[in-house]
Motif scaffolding. Sequence first.
Motif, PDB file in Angstrom:
ATOM      1  N   ARG A  52       8.872   7.869   0.110  1.00  0.00           N
ATOM      2  CA  ARG A  52       8.517   6.534   0.629  1.00  0.00           C
ATOM      3  C   ARG A  52       8.172   6.603   2.122  1.00  0.00           C
ATOM      4  O   ARG A  52       7.236   5.946   2.576  1.00  0.00           O
ATOM      5  N   ASN A  53       8.924   7.398   2.883  1.00  0.00           N
ATOM      6  CA  ASN A  53       8.634   7.527   4.315  1.00  0.00           C
ATOM      7  C   ASN A  53       7.287   8.200   4.550  1.00  0.00           C
ATOM      8  O   ASN A  53       6.514   7.775   5.399  1.00  0.00           O
ATOM      9  N   GLU A  54       7.007   9.257   3.814  1.00  0.00           N
ATOM     10  CA  GLU A  54       5.724   9.946   3.953  1.00  0.00           C
ATOM     11  C   GLU A  54       4.578   9.024   3.544  1.00  0.00           C
ATOM     12  O   GLU A  54       3.525   9.019   4.187  1.00  0.00           O
ATOM     13  N   GLU A  78       3.993   6.572   6.362  1.00  0.00           N
ATOM     14  CA  GLU A  78       3.333   7.249   7.478  1.00  0.00           C
ATOM     15  C   GLU A  78       1.851   7.493   7.180  1.00  0.00           C
ATOM     16  O   GLU A  78       1.004   7.327   8.059  1.00  0.00           O
ATOM     17  N   LEU A  79       1.543   7.870   5.943  1.00  0.00           N
ATOM     18  CA  LEU A  79       0.157   8.116   5.558  1.00  0.00           C
ATOM     19  C   LEU A  79      -0.673   6.832   5.658  1.00  0.00           C
ATOM     20  O   LEU A  79      -1.773   6.838   6.226  1.00  0.00           O
ATOM     21  N   VAL A  80      -0.151   5.738   5.152  1.00  0.00           N
ATOM     22  CA  VAL A  80      -0.861   4.455   5.222  1.00  0.00           C
ATOM     23  C   VAL A  80      -1.068   4.060   6.687  1.00  0.00           C
ATOM     24  O   VAL A  80      -2.170   3.646   7.081  1.00  0.00           O
ATOM     25  N   LEU A 131       0.832  -1.206   0.000  1.00  0.00           N
ATOM     26  CA  LEU A 131       0.000   0.000   0.000  1.00  0.00           C
ATOM     27  C   LEU A 131       0.867   1.258   0.000  1.00  0.00           C
ATOM     28  O   LEU A 131       0.592   2.213  -0.726  1.00  0.00           O
ATOM     29  N   SER A 132       1.911   1.246   0.815  1.00  0.00           N
ATOM     30  CA  SER A 132       2.816   2.398   0.872  1.00  0.00           C
ATOM     31  C   SER A 132       3.484   2.631  -0.475  1.00  0.00           C
ATOM     32  O   SER A 132       3.613   3.777  -0.930  1.00  0.00           O
ATOM     33  N   GLU A 133       3.892   1.556  -1.121  1.00  0.00           N
ATOM     34  CA  GLU A 133       4.533   1.678  -2.430  1.00  0.00           C
ATOM     35  C   GLU A 133       3.556   2.226  -3.465  1.00  0.00           C
ATOM     36  O   GLU A 133       3.921   3.049  -4.299  1.00  0.00           O
ATOM     37  N   ALA A 134       2.294   1.793  -3.392  1.00  0.00           N
ATOM     38  CA  ALA A 134       1.285   2.300  -4.316  1.00  0.00           C
ATOM     39  C   ALA A 134       1.052   3.796  -4.108  1.00  0.00           C
ATOM     40  O   ALA A 134       0.928   4.550  -5.086  1.00  0.00           O
ATOM     41  N   VAL A 135       1.003   4.231  -2.858  1.00  0.00           N
ATOM     42  CA  VAL A 135       0.852   5.660  -2.572  1.00  0.00           C
ATOM     43  C   VAL A 135       2.070   6.417  -3.102  1.00  0.00           C
ATOM     44  O   VAL A 135       1.928   7.475  -3.729  1.00  0.00           O
ATOM     45  N   TYR A 136       3.240   5.863  -2.892  1.00  0.00           N
ATOM     46  CA  TYR A 136       4.472   6.484  -3.385  1.00  0.00           C
ATOM     47  C   TYR A 136       4.418   6.651  -4.906  1.00  0.00           C
ATOM     48  O   TYR A 136       4.735   7.722  -5.441  1.00  0.00           O
ATOM     49  N   GLN A 137       3.993   5.606  -5.608  1.00  0.00           N
ATOM     50  CA  GLN A 137       3.945   5.641  -7.075  1.00  0.00           C
ATOM     51  C   GLN A 137       2.855   6.582  -7.596  1.00  0.00           C
ATOM     52  O   GLN A 137       3.077   7.309  -8.559  1.00  0.00           O
TER      53      GLN A 137
END
Length: 100
Positions: A23-25, A28-30, A11-17
Motif C-alpha cells: 500500500r505504501n509503495e 508513492e507511485l501514484v 488510485l493507490s488502492e487500485a494500484v495495490y489491487q
Amino acid sequence: MSSKTITRADLSEAVYQEVGLSRNESAELVETVLDEIAENLITGDNVKISSFGSFVVRDKGGRIGRNPKTGEEVPIEPRRVLVFRPSQVLKDRVSGLNKS
C-alpha cells in the motif's frame, strides 16, 4: 450517472489491487506520477497519456470582460489555463462504444 469522485487514495488502492505493490509503495507511485505530470505542466510542457488524453497549458491573452449584473466593463488579466483533451479511445469507452 455516478457522482463518485476518484481520490488519490482510490488510485493507490487500485494500484495495490492490480499490481501487487504494498500500500505504501502504491501510494508513492501514484504521488510520483501525479507530481511528474504537474511539474511538466508547470514548466509549460504538454502531457500526453496514450489511450487516455492530453493535458495542454494554454496562454490566454488579456481582454475586456463585462460584469453581467452591472454591465460594467472589467479588464481580465492574461493567464495560463489547463486544458484536457480526451483521446478517441477514452471517448469511445465513456460513450459505451468499446467495452474493453
